[in-house]
Design a protein around this motif. Structure first.
Motif, PDB file in Angstrom:
ATOM      1  N   VAL A 149       0.808  -1.191   0.065  1.00 39.58           N
ATOM      2  CA  VAL A 149       0.060   0.233   0.034  1.00 39.58           C
ATOM      3  C   VAL A 149       1.035   1.423  -0.122  1.00 39.58           C
ATOM      4  O   VAL A 149       1.567   1.502   0.967  1.00 39.58           O
ATOM      5  N   LEU A 150       0.867   1.862  -1.295  1.00 45.25           N
ATOM      6  CA  LEU A 150       1.685   3.043  -1.358  1.00 45.25           C
ATOM      7  C   LEU A 150       1.178   4.494  -0.841  1.00 45.25           C
ATOM      8  O   LEU A 150       1.952   5.388  -0.506  1.00 45.25           O
ATOM      9  N   ALA A 151      -0.260   4.786  -0.922  1.00 46.68           N
ATOM     10  CA  ALA A 151      -0.992   5.650  -0.269  1.00 46.68           C
ATOM     11  C   ALA A 151      -2.576   5.305  -0.022  1.00 46.68           C
ATOM     12  O   ALA A 151      -2.954   4.530  -0.841  1.00 46.68           O
ATOM     13  N   PHE A 152      -2.966   6.281   0.792  1.00 44.37           N
ATOM     14  CA  PHE A 152      -4.337   5.908   0.781  1.00 44.37           C
ATOM     15  C   PHE A 152      -5.242   7.191   1.355  1.00 44.37           C
ATOM     16  O   PHE A 152      -4.394   8.230   1.904  1.00 44.37           O
ATOM     17  N   ASN A 153      -6.425   7.095   1.458  1.00 46.90           N
ATOM     18  CA  ASN A 153      -7.297   8.304   2.104  1.00 46.90           C
ATOM     19  C   ASN A 153      -7.639   8.139   3.550  1.00 46.90           C
ATOM     20  O   ASN A 153      -7.729   7.083   3.916  1.00 46.90           O
ATOM     21  N   ASP A 154      -8.306   9.123   4.013  1.00 48.56           N
ATOM     22  CA  ASP A 154      -8.966   8.897   5.397  1.00 48.56           C
ATOM     23  C   ASP A 154      -9.940   7.875   5.486  1.00 48.56           C
ATOM     24  O   ASP A 154     -10.123   7.152   6.199  1.00 48.56           O
ATOM     25  N   ALA A 155     -10.825   7.750   4.250  1.00 46.19           N
ATOM     26  CA  ALA A 155     -11.858   6.773   4.261  1.00 46.19           C
ATOM     27  C   ALA A 155     -11.433   5.226   4.430  1.00 46.19           C
ATOM     28  O   ALA A 155     -11.967   4.511   5.101  1.00 46.19           O
ATOM     29  N   TYR A 156     -10.208   5.115   3.714  1.00 49.32           N
ATOM     30  CA  TYR A 156      -9.491   3.964   3.525  1.00 49.32           C
ATOM     31  C   TYR A 156      -9.083   3.556   5.041  1.00 49.32           C
ATOM     32  O   TYR A 156      -8.923   2.518   5.497  1.00 49.32           O
ATOM     33  N   ALA A 157      -8.297   4.586   5.864  1.00 49.15           N
ATOM     34  CA  ALA A 157      -7.893   4.448   6.772  1.00 49.15           C
ATOM     35  C   ALA A 157      -8.894   4.057   7.937  1.00 49.15           C
ATOM     36  O   ALA A 157      -8.610   3.365   8.877  1.00 49.15           O
ATOM     37  N   ALA A 158     -10.144   4.666   7.694  1.00 50.38           N
ATOM     38  CA  ALA A 158     -10.963   4.268   8.816  1.00 50.38           C
ATOM     39  C   ALA A 158     -11.601   2.902   8.528  1.00 50.38           C
ATOM     40  O   ALA A 158     -12.386   2.357   9.694  1.00 50.38           O
ATOM     41  N   ARG A 284     -23.831   5.585   5.055  1.00 54.28           N
ATOM     42  CA  ARG A 284     -24.000   6.653   6.078  1.00 54.28           C
ATOM     43  C   ARG A 284     -22.893   6.145   6.856  1.00 54.28           C
ATOM     44  O   ARG A 284     -22.249   6.883   7.505  1.00 54.28           O
ATOM     45  N   LEU A 285     -22.930   4.866   7.257  1.00 54.28           N
ATOM     46  CA  LEU A 285     -21.714   4.383   8.336  1.00 54.28           C
ATOM     47  C   LEU A 285     -20.296   4.674   7.801  1.00 54.28           C
ATOM     48  O   LEU A 285     -19.617   5.079   8.792  1.00 54.28           O
ATOM     49  N   LEU A 286     -20.014   4.720   6.594  1.00 55.68           N
ATOM     50  CA  LEU A 286     -18.672   5.307   6.140  1.00 55.68           C
ATOM     51  C   LEU A 286     -18.697   6.855   6.398  1.00 55.68           C
ATOM     52  O   LEU A 286     -17.465   7.066   6.908  1.00 55.68           O
ATOM     53  N   GLY A 287     -19.580   7.487   6.305  1.00 56.82           N
ATOM     54  CA  GLY A 287     -19.514   8.998   6.371  1.00 56.82           C
ATOM     55  C   GLY A 287     -19.190   9.070   7.992  1.00 56.82           C
ATOM     56  O   GLY A 287     -18.306  10.035   8.526  1.00 56.82           O
ATOM     57  N   GLU A 288     -19.753   8.273   8.790  1.00 55.27           N
ATOM     58  CA  GLU A 288     -19.515   8.397  10.272  1.00 55.27           C
ATOM     59  C   GLU A 288     -18.028   8.099  10.818  1.00 55.27           C
ATOM     60  O   GLU A 288     -17.412   8.733  11.750  1.00 55.27           O
ATOM     61  N   LEU A 289     -17.695   6.844  10.126  1.00 54.10           N
ATOM     62  CA  LEU A 289     -16.318   6.471  10.482  1.00 54.10           C
ATOM     63  C   LEU A 289     -15.252   7.655  10.089  1.00 54.10           C
ATOM     64  O   LEU A 289     -14.424   7.752  10.906  1.00 54.10           O
ATOM     65  N   VAL A 290     -15.360   8.029   8.942  1.00 52.22           N
ATOM     66  CA  VAL A 290     -14.445   8.986   8.430  1.00 52.22           C
ATOM     67  C   VAL A 290     -14.373  10.144   9.541  1.00 52.22           C
ATOM     68  O   VAL A 290     -13.212  10.679   9.835  1.00 52.22           O
ATOM     69  N   ASP A 291     -15.601  10.767   9.888  1.00 52.64           N
ATOM     70  CA  ASP A 291     -15.611  11.930  10.920  1.00 52.64           C
ATOM     71  C   ASP A 291     -14.895  11.383  12.114  1.00 52.64           C
ATOM     72  O   ASP A 291     -14.019  12.025  12.890  1.00 52.64           O
ATOM     73  N   ARG A 292     -15.013  10.098  12.388  1.00 52.06           N
ATOM     74  CA  ARG A 292     -14.506   9.694  13.869  1.00 52.06           C
ATOM     75  C   ARG A 292     -13.042   9.545  13.628  1.00 52.06           C
ATOM     76  O   ARG A 292     -12.113   9.750  14.685  1.00 52.06           O
ATOM     77  N   TYR A 293     -12.656   8.942  12.595  1.00 55.02           N
ATOM     78  CA  TYR A 293     -11.059   8.745  12.243  1.00 55.02           C
ATOM     79  C   TYR A 293     -10.583  10.256  12.132  1.00 55.02           C
ATOM     80  O   TYR A 293      -9.360  10.133  12.881  1.00 55.02           O
ATOM     81  N   ARG A 294     -10.930  11.093  11.949  1.00 54.49           N
ATOM     82  CA  ARG A 294     -10.453  12.259  11.816  1.00 54.49           C
ATOM     83  C   ARG A 294     -10.403  12.983  13.203  1.00 54.49           C
ATOM     84  O   ARG A 294      -9.365  13.788  13.375  1.00 54.49           O
ATOM     85  N   GLU A 295     -11.145  12.648  13.991  1.00 51.33           N
ATOM     86  CA  GLU A 295     -11.109  13.202  15.439  1.00 51.33           C
ATOM     87  C   GLU A 295     -10.250  12.324  16.253  1.00 51.33           C
ATOM     88  O   GLU A 295      -9.530  12.966  17.033  1.00 51.33           O
ATOM     89  N   SER A 296     -10.340  11.190  15.971  1.00 52.41           N
ATOM     90  CA  SER A 296      -9.446  10.246  16.839  1.00 52.41           C
ATOM     91  C   SER A 296      -8.034   9.373  16.314  1.00 52.41           C
ATOM     92  O   SER A 296      -7.280   9.005  16.972  1.00 52.41           O
TER      93      SER A 296
END
Length: 316
Positions: A149-158, A284-296
């Motif tokens: 994995v060379l690069a990813f976005n916040d949604a992938y990390a979440a 919906r769940l993905l959107g919530e996960l991304v918000d939580r990932y960016r916070e925590s």
């Protein structure tokens, strides 16, 4: 530097022999044109007054590459000789070939494996990360044929915070899936998905026979995981296709996505994978996960999942 022993010239017979002869002819023309574009001054040589053709002479390429003049001449003439990886690397450096040209040189020389590990791990151009970030909340990543994995976005990390926690050199999807603790496993249908991925790896490995980086990767993963070794021994092969996949969230919810791979034209050995939600609930769940990932961050997201008491279930 001692190259592989030359083979006495002989006429080729049959379609395979004709193809080999054409490839050697192409190799000779490619080398000649590449050396003609190199200014002698650029490699520390004097241009002099007796040069009748542009660029470097054959004997100069041979000297700078540390190989015999006759042997290099035979190579340009399309003679049947077997250049080693070390010799091709030396010629590529002398002729200042870029990655695409170097890959082409290996193919024309009929070398089965091209060691691309160093360049594959090179930093990604900033525009690649810009594209990945713009795709959020769709999970997206850039992955090599070996699943680095060379690069990813916040949604992938979440979606897979366990992988995001790994140091960059250790971010390999297959190594993660076969060696991480069960609570870090993101796949719902683990057996089906990893079997398919190993089959894809087996198919890709045919293009990298003799590549020491691939050989060592497979050896190490076989030693660390008997399940990988068993799947690898099946010799199953598969091609990359768009497919539905299901993931566990850190809270134990299931997300269904459609995985689509897009070849990176700037690096043909890599793909950008984009996961599209297969339904409104997943969206919906993905959107919530991304918000939580960016916070925590990834560690905080995993801690939140552990506190819910539900955790991540695993199918393997």
């Amino acid at each position: 530097m001692t190259p592989a022993s030359p083979i006495d010239p002989a006429s080729d017979s049959g379609s395979a022999g004709g193809e080999a002869a054409r490839r050697r002819s192409e190799l000779g023309a490619f080398l000649r044109l590449r050396r003609e574009r190199i200014d002698p001054e650029d490699v520390g040589l004097s241009r002099g007054t007796r040069r009748r053709t542009p660029g470097l002479r054959r004997e100069e390429v041979a000297q700078l590459s540390g190989i015999g003049v006759a042997w290099y001449t035979w190579l340009e003439q399309g003679r049947r000789i077997n250049p080693s990886v070390q010799v091709l690397d030396a010629i590529a450096r002398t002729l200042r070939l870029d990655r695409t040209e170097r890959d082409h040189l290996y193919r024309l020389a009929d070398v089965p494996g091209v060691p691309l590990d160093v360049s594959a791990r090179a930093p990604q151009p900033p525009e690649h990360q810009t594209i990945l970030d713009a795709l959020t909340p769709l999970p997206a990543s850039i992955v090599t044929a070996r699943y680095d994995v060379l690069a990813f976005n916040d949604a992938y990390a979440a979606l897979d915070p366990g992988l995001a926690l790994l140091p960059p050199p250790d971010r390999n999807v297959l190594r993660h899936l076969f060696t991480s603790d069960e609570h870090l496993q993101p796949l719902v249908e683990w057996e089906r998905e990893v079997s398919f991925m190993v089959a894809q790896l087996r198919a890709e490995s045919g293009r990298h026979l003799g590549d020491p980086h691939w050989t060592e990767f497979i050896r190490q993963l076989s030693e660390r995981s008997t399940r990988f070794a068993e799947m690898w021994a099946r010799h199953e092969v598969a091609s990359s296709v768009t497919r539905r996949k299901s993931f566990w969230t850190v809270d134990g919810d299931q997300l269904s996505v459609i995985a689509t791979g897009c070849v990176m034209t700037s690096a043909p050995d890599t793909k950008m994978w984009i996961y599209t939600p297969d339904g409104e609930e997943t969206e919906r769940l993905l959107g919530e996960l991304v918000d939580r990932y960016r916070e925590s961050g990834p560690a905080g997201l995993l801690e939140q999942g552990a506190r819910t008491g539900r955790g991540r279930r695993s199918a393997h």
